[in-house]
Enzyme design. Structure first.
Site, mmCIF file in Angstrom:
data_model
loop_
_atom_site.group_PDB
_atom_site.id
_atom_site.type_symbol
_atom_site.label_atom_id
_atom_site.label_comp_id
_atom_site.label_asym_id
_atom_site.label_seq_id
_atom_site.Cartn_x
_atom_site.Cartn_y
_atom_site.Cartn_z
ATOM 1 N N GLY A 25 0.810 -1.066 0.206
ATOM 2 C CA GLY A 25 0.463 -0.264 -0.041
ATOM 3 C C GLY A 25 0.665 1.546 -0.115
ATOM 4 N N GLY A 28 3.302 0.881 3.364
ATOM 5 C CA GLY A 28 4.104 0.222 3.725
ATOM 6 C C GLY A 28 3.794 -1.497 3.226
ATOM 7 C CB VAL A 30 -0.569 -6.139 3.287
ATOM 8 C CG1 VAL A 30 -0.703 -7.294 4.594
ATOM 9 C CG2 VAL A 30 -0.561 -4.825 3.883
ATOM 10 C CG ASP A 139 -12.296 5.648 0.066
ATOM 11 O OD1 ASP A 139 -13.345 5.842 -1.117
ATOM 12 O OD2 ASP A 139 -11.675 5.059 0.118
ATOM 13 C CE LYS A 141 -11.386 3.420 -3.111
ATOM 14 N NZ LYS A 141 -10.765 5.043 -3.213
ATOM 15 C CG ASN A 144 -11.198 1.066 0.082
ATOM 16 O OD1 ASN A 144 -10.225 0.966 -0.408
ATOM 17 N ND2 ASN A 144 -11.609 2.322 -0.008
ATOM 18 C CG ASP A 157 -8.534 1.786 2.889
ATOM 19 O OD1 ASP A 157 -8.793 2.578 3.868
ATOM 20 O OD2 ASP A 157 -7.758 1.451 1.809
ATOM 21 C CB THR A 175 -12.520 7.229 -5.337
ATOM 22 O OG1 THR A 175 -11.510 6.307 -4.749
ATOM 23 C CG2 THR A 175 -11.113 7.145 -6.888
HETATM 24 P P1 AMP Z 1 -2.954 -1.448 1.655
HETATM 25 O O1 AMP Z 1 -1.910 -1.217 2.231
HETATM 26 O O2 AMP Z 1 -4.189 -2.179 3.421
HETATM 27 O O3 AMP Z 1 -4.067 -1.222 0.300
HETATM 28 O O4 AMP Z 1 -2.271 -2.981 1.259
HETATM 29 C C1 AMP Z 1 -2.333 -3.385 0.297
HETATM 30 C C2 AMP Z 1 -2.466 -4.818 -0.185
HETATM 31 O O5 AMP Z 1 -2.408 -6.125 0.268
HETATM 32 C C3 AMP Z 1 -3.739 -5.324 -0.887
HETATM 33 O O6 AMP Z 1 -4.207 -4.714 -1.954
HETATM 34 C C4 AMP Z 1 -4.325 -6.646 -0.405
HETATM 35 O O7 AMP Z 1 -3.839 -7.267 -1.562
HETATM 36 C C5 AMP Z 1 -3.036 -7.165 -0.206
HETATM 37 N N1 AMP Z 1 -3.504 -6.971 1.424
HETATM 38 C C6 AMP Z 1 -3.941 -5.763 2.638
HETATM 39 N N2 AMP Z 1 -5.151 -6.796 3.645
HETATM 40 C C7 AMP Z 1 -4.260 -8.158 3.544
HETATM 41 C C8 AMP Z 1 -5.681 -9.005 4.145
HETATM 42 N N3 AMP Z 1 -5.661 -8.694 5.049
HETATM 43 N N4 AMP Z 1 -5.281 -10.503 3.784
HETATM 44 C C9 AMP Z 1 -5.139 -10.133 2.382
HETATM 45 N N5 AMP Z 1 -4.318 -9.660 1.373
HETATM 46 C C10 AMP Z 1 -4.233 -8.174 1.710
#
Ligand code: AMP
Length: 285
Positions: A25, A28, A30, A139, A141, A144, A157, A175
């Protein structure tokens, strides 16, 4: 893990075995991770404090954590706890093994009506639960929303969500394709913004693109303000009626979630107890 650990400061990165990266994201990475003690699979979101402070996002993150940690519903991604060290903040999240709804929709092109209807019911349930707990998501969409093991949607999110105990809010966020007219017009708004977004989302499920999408941002704005959109021939009359009752200019005239649940577009494809849900918050509210 229980809610008692939500404000845990005793936990550290050493309590986890880190696995494959799940995604990235703005703030950072995940990772898939497993607690060493319980061998419990989670998604570990690692945020860098310096970046959050630089982008003035610390306040928003605090709000996101407070809200997400206290919501407990099968269609809302659970945040089990968080902890931090000198440089980083770690969010311990429910792992959604089937990834992003956005990717699944892109791959499929569009969803058929039974699938769209089942997903719509799950969103109705999750949003009803949020609103009962005075939380407006703001938000909604496909980007999220994640997908759980049993193909159930998980709203994630909560960065833009707010606790709305009584007053209406005035911040512009979200958005553009999903922006309700009252937010475009910088008016005060309330939980009815989520009903508009649900209408946009269900349209996007069925058609593969949001209803007001245009090459030019200004045209999208105009179309939203005029509530001007068309349905392709293949969209059924029930689906059109469902969407049209959500994409209503005047917020208070949008179909309430309790009515949406009983709409033919939902009842045709789901039996009444298809999405039985937990309706308590983890802090006992
Ligand atoms: P974010 O920073 O929340 O946008 O997360 C970045 C990406 O990590 C997301 O678009 C998902 O592909 C993956 N991701 C985030 N949280 C999870 C989760 N709890 N389980 C599986 N994939 C996740």
């Amino acid at each position: 893990m229980s809610n008692a650990e939500v404000t845990s400061t005793t936990m550290s990165i050493k309590d986890f075995e880190i696995g494959k990266p799940l995604g990235k994201g703005k703030f950072g990475h995940v990772y898939l991770a497993r607690t060493r003690k319980e061998e419990f699979l989670v998604a570990l979101k690692v945020l860098h404090k310096a970046q959050l402070i630089k982008d003035d996002m610390a306040h928003q993150l605090r709000r996101e954590i407070e809200i997400q940690a206290n919501l407990n519903h099968k269609n809302i991604l659970k945040m089990y706890t968080y902890f931090y060290d000198e440089q980083r903040i770690f969010m311990v999240l429910e792992y959604a093994p089937r990834g992003e709804l956005y990717k699944s929709l892109t791959k499929a092109g569009r969803f058929d009506e039974p699938k769209s209807s089942t997903y719509a019911l799950q969103m109705v349930d999750a949003l009803e639960y949020c609103h009962q707990n005075d939380v407006i998501h703001r938000d909604i969409k496909p980007e999220n929303i994640l997908i759980g093991y049993n193909h159930e949607l998980k709203i994630s999110d909560f960065g833009w969500s707010v606790h709305a105990p009584s007053s209406k809010r005035k911040t512009l966020c979200g958005t553009i394709d999903y922006l309700p007219p009252e937010m475009l017009n910088h008016q005060t708004y309330d939980k009815n913004v989520d009903l508009w977004c649900l209408g946009v989302l269900v349209y996007e499920f069925l058609v593969g693109k949001p209803p007001f999408e245009s090459a030019e941002t200004a045209t999208t704005y105009q179309k939203i303000k005029a509530v001007e959109f068309e349905y392709p021939d293949y969209v059924s009359s029930e689906a059109r009626d469902f969407i049209s009752k959500l994409l209503v200019f005047t917020p208070s005239e949008r179909m309430p979630l309790a009515v949406a649940r009983g709409h033919p577009f939902i009842t045709k494809h789901n039996s009444s107890n298809d999405n039985n849900t937990t309706t308590t918050t983890t802090n006992g509210n």
